[in-house]
Design a protein around this motif. Structure first.
Motif, PDB file in Angstrom:
ATOM      1  N   LEU A 190       0.798  -1.222   0.000  1.00 22.31           N
ATOM      2  CA  LEU A 190       0.000   0.000   0.000  1.00 22.31           C
ATOM      3  C   LEU A 190       0.835   1.278   0.000  1.00 22.31           C
ATOM      4  O   LEU A 190       0.505   2.233  -0.705  1.00 22.31           O
ATOM      5  CB  LEU A 190      -0.953  -0.009   1.205  1.00 22.31           C
ATOM      6  N   LYS A 191       1.911   1.322   0.758  1.00 20.54           N
ATOM      7  CA  LYS A 191       2.692   2.558   0.856  1.00 20.54           C
ATOM      8  C   LYS A 191       3.773   2.666  -0.217  1.00 20.54           C
ATOM      9  O   LYS A 191       4.399   3.714  -0.365  1.00 20.54           O
ATOM     10  CB  LYS A 191       3.342   2.666   2.238  1.00 20.54           C
ATOM     11  N   GLY A 202       4.449  -2.519  -7.764  1.00 19.51           N
ATOM     12  CA  GLY A 202       3.223  -3.225  -7.407  1.00 19.51           C
ATOM     13  C   GLY A 202       2.514  -2.632  -6.211  1.00 19.51           C
ATOM     14  O   GLY A 202       1.614  -3.268  -5.653  1.00 19.51           O
ATOM     15  N   GLY A 203       2.901  -1.424  -5.821  1.00 16.72           N
ATOM     16  CA  GLY A 203       2.321  -0.799  -4.646  1.00 16.72           C
ATOM     17  C   GLY A 203       1.163   0.125  -4.966  1.00 16.72           C
ATOM     18  O   GLY A 203       0.761   0.278  -6.122  1.00 16.72           O
ATOM     19  N   GLY A 204       0.646   0.768  -3.929  1.00 15.87           N
ATOM     20  CA  GLY A 204      -0.486   1.671  -4.085  1.00 15.87           C
ATOM     21  C   GLY A 204      -0.153   3.121  -3.866  1.00 15.87           C
ATOM     22  O   GLY A 204      -0.992   3.995  -4.071  1.00 15.87           O
ATOM     23  N   ASN A 205       1.089   3.401  -3.395  1.00 16.97           N
ATOM     24  CA  ASN A 205       1.555   4.774  -3.182  1.00 16.97           C
ATOM     25  C   ASN A 205       0.594   5.557  -2.280  1.00 16.97           C
ATOM     26  O   ASN A 205       0.282   6.709  -2.532  1.00 16.97           O
ATOM     27  CB  ASN A 205       1.719   5.491  -4.532  1.00 16.97           C
ATOM     28  N   ALA A 217      -3.600   4.622   3.450  1.00 17.81           N
ATOM     29  CA  ALA A 217      -4.225   3.308   3.295  1.00 17.81           C
ATOM     30  C   ALA A 217      -3.436   2.252   4.058  1.00 17.81           C
ATOM     31  O   ALA A 217      -4.016   1.342   4.663  1.00 17.81           O
ATOM     32  CB  ALA A 217      -4.320   2.941   1.815  1.00 17.81           C
ATOM     33  N   ASP A 218      -2.121   2.382   4.050  1.00 14.35           N
ATOM     34  CA  ASP A 218      -1.285   1.443   4.798  1.00 14.35           C
ATOM     35  C   ASP A 218      -1.583   1.552   6.293  1.00 14.35           C
ATOM     36  O   ASP A 218      -1.649   0.545   6.999  1.00 14.35           O
ATOM     37  CB  ASP A 218       0.188   1.731   4.518  1.00 14.35           C
ATOM     38  N   ALA A 219      -1.757   2.781   6.769  1.00 13.21           N
ATOM     39  CA  ALA A 219      -2.088   2.985   8.183  1.00 13.21           C
ATOM     40  C   ALA A 219      -3.427   2.328   8.525  1.00 13.21           C
ATOM     41  O   ALA A 219      -3.576   1.706   9.588  1.00 13.21           O
ATOM     42  CB  ALA A 219      -2.143   4.480   8.497  1.00 13.21           C
ATOM     43  N   ILE A 220      -4.390   2.449   7.632  1.00 17.60           N
ATOM     44  CA  ILE A 220      -5.698   1.814   7.848  1.00 17.60           C
ATOM     45  C   ILE A 220      -5.558   0.299   7.913  1.00 17.60           C
ATOM     46  O   ILE A 220      -6.164  -0.370   8.761  1.00 17.60           O
ATOM     47  CB  ILE A 220      -6.675   2.225   6.727  1.00 17.60           C
ATOM     48  N   PHE A 221      -4.751  -0.259   7.026  1.00 16.23           N
ATOM     49  CA  PHE A 221      -4.538  -1.710   7.034  1.00 16.23           C
ATOM     50  C   PHE A 221      -3.944  -2.163   8.367  1.00 16.23           C
ATOM     51  O   PHE A 221      -4.371  -3.178   8.939  1.00 16.23           O
ATOM     52  CB  PHE A 221      -3.605  -2.116   5.887  1.00 16.23           C
ATOM     53  N   VAL A 222      -2.982  -1.404   8.886  1.00 15.08           N
ATOM     54  CA  VAL A 222      -2.375  -1.729  10.179  1.00 15.08           C
ATOM     55  C   VAL A 222      -3.430  -1.711  11.278  1.00 15.08           C
ATOM     56  O   VAL A 222      -3.500  -2.619  12.115  1.00 15.08           O
ATOM     57  CB  VAL A 222      -1.236  -0.739  10.513  1.00 15.08           C
ATOM     58  N   TYR A 280      13.805  -8.825  -4.887  1.00 16.29           N
ATOM     59  CA  TYR A 280      13.294  -9.076  -3.540  1.00 16.29           C
ATOM     60  C   TYR A 280      12.029  -8.290  -3.191  1.00 16.29           C
ATOM     61  O   TYR A 280      11.081  -8.847  -2.626  1.00 16.29           O
ATOM     62  CB  TYR A 280      14.369  -8.755  -2.494  1.00 16.29           C
ATOM     63  N   LEU A 281      12.014  -7.001  -3.524  1.00 14.05           N
ATOM     64  CA  LEU A 281      10.888  -6.170  -3.101  1.00 14.05           C
ATOM     65  C   LEU A 281       9.585  -6.586  -3.769  1.00 14.05           C
ATOM     66  O   LEU A 281       8.566  -6.790  -3.092  1.00 14.05           O
ATOM     67  CB  LEU A 281      11.182  -4.692  -3.391  1.00 14.05           C
ATOM     68  N   ILE A 282       9.595  -6.715  -5.079  1.00 17.81           N
ATOM     69  CA  ILE A 282       8.364  -7.046  -5.808  1.00 17.81           C
ATOM     70  C   ILE A 282       7.772  -8.385  -5.349  1.00 17.81           C
ATOM     71  O   ILE A 282       6.575  -8.466  -5.032  1.00 17.81           O
ATOM     72  CB  ILE A 282       8.604  -7.020  -7.324  1.00 17.81           C
TER      73      ILE A 282
END
Length: 397
Positions: free
Chosen positions: A54-55, A61-64, A68-73, A111-113
């Motif tokens: 998400l971040k 392959g992220g969402g930038n 949204a990442d905070a919400i997922f957490v 590694y990241l992807i």
């Protein structure tokens, strides 16, 4: 009720994640708690849904979308198992971040992807038996030999350590240089000389596999060094703001879950012919819990806003981490007290909330370390900085 920090699309996303948690996570947590780990399928499923990236930038392959990442957490932390949430958030929020921020393009592709797809599990290897908050005192070494580095040493308390495919490892490339001699490496766990100890038994976070790692002449290609040699300490420090915000977000959501459980139980438990919720002393206790949660939430969201805006959020993130980490312990303890004897029984989930809460004022930097950072940030003590204080100041700019 929404919050000014999040727009309508974010609130819709929250509902989507909440449904995922309710349908695909919560029904399995008792099984995962007993197993001492979450299955790889959970990482793959979260990756398929885009939750692990998400971040991160879209090209990987992220969402930038940091919010949204905070919400997922937050929503993962409401699943009722701190260890389950920690497994995913440590993977995407902490372990692979150095590769994204400081790695080269080849490392990101290799590694990241795959990690953001949930095809690889990642861990961050910093803590050692004799080195916790004092990162500069790590003893694991990385000696350059031709086009490789030879790693020797050990790590402990490593989240995802049992099942990780890659570990971002901090090691001394100049052992005599203190914090100025640390470098970071991506170590593939199938490399000869790398070994994993047993899954450590813990008070809480039992669904999160936690391991001791050993490195005996582990040969790592020079191309697996993240960023520049001897810059590892600064790379580590640069992600501390986000790590502490993650811990604060998780603490607030977990405290909220504990309060909800206490309110539910107080409506159902009958004593002296009435639900115990009608007793004023418990009503006031739950009000205090709710107020404490809102204090922690607003501190945390302010830190999140500052960080999302690209501002120096060291002070705000440190305050949020310290206060929220203590809050979740107080609230969970009060929730258990409201349950009385039932709260001490393993069949009631509140005992798990209480156990899981205790790590939040330890992991990611203890409350005492947070206070030491704040002493410096607030100008209370003008004495010479220690290495870790220096790192926090340098990398907050």
């Amino acid at each position: 009720m929404g919050h000014w920090l999040f727009g309508k699309e974010h609130e819709m996303f929250r509902q989507s994640v909440r449904k995922f948690v309710e349908k695909e996570v919560t029904p399995h947590i008792e099984e995962w708690e007993r197993a001492g780990e979450v299955p790889r399928s959970l990482f793959r499923r979260a990756g398929e849904l885009g939750y692990l990236g998400l971040k991160f930038p879209e090209e990987y392959g992220g969402g930038n979308d940091l919010l949204a990442d905070a919400i997922f957490v937050e929503e993962m932390s409401r699943c009722g198992s701190g260890g389950t949430a920690a497994a995913l958030t440590a993977h995407s929020g902490i372990a692979v971040t150095p590769i994204w921020r400081f790695g080269d393009e080849e490392q990101k592709q290799r590694y990241l992807i795959p990690a953001l797809r949930g095809e690889m599990i990642a861990a961050l290897g910093i803590t050692e038996p004799d080195s916790g908050s004092d990162v500069a005192s790590i003893r694991t070494t990385a000696r350059r030999v031709g086009d490789s580095y030879i790693l020797n040493g050990s790590k402990t308390f490593i989240t995802n350590g049992v099942n990780a495919d890659i570990v971002c490892v901090a090691a001394k490339t100049e052992p005599e240089a203190g914090h100025r001699g640390i470098s970071l490496f991506v170590v593939e766990t199938k490399t000869p000389g790398f070994s994993v100890g047993k899954n450590l038994r813990k008070l809480g976070w039992r669904a999160s596999d936690t391991a001791e790692l050993a490195f005996e002449d582990v040969r790592v290609p020079a191309g697996n060094r993240i960023g520049q040699e001897n810059q590892g300490f600064y790379y580590i420090m640069q992600n501390f703001q986000w790590e502490r915000i993650l811990m604060a977000l998780s603490s607030v959501a977990s405290a909220e879950k504990a309060l909800e459980q206490a309110m539910r139980y107080s409506r159902e438990r009958i004593q002296f012919g009435v639900p115990i919720q009608q007793f004023q002393v418990l009503q006031h206790k739950m009000v205090d819990m709710a107020v404490d949660i809102e204090k922690a939430r607003n501190l945390t969201y302010w830190a999140l806003y500052q960080y999302q805006q690209g501002k120096d959020a060291v002070t705000e993130a440190t305050m949020a981490k310290a206060y929220a980490g203590e809050t979740v312990s107080r609230v969970s303890d009060a929730a258990l007290q409201i349950h009385g004897g039932a709260g001490y029984m393993m069949e009631y989930p509140v005992q798990r909330y209480w156990r899981d809460a205790r790590i939040m004022s330890i992991g990611g930097g203890t409350t005492q370390i947070m206070n030491e950072i704040l002493v410096k940030q607030l100008g209370i003590n003008k004495e010479e900085e220690t290495a870790w204080q220096s790192g926090n100041r340098i990398n907050s700019r």
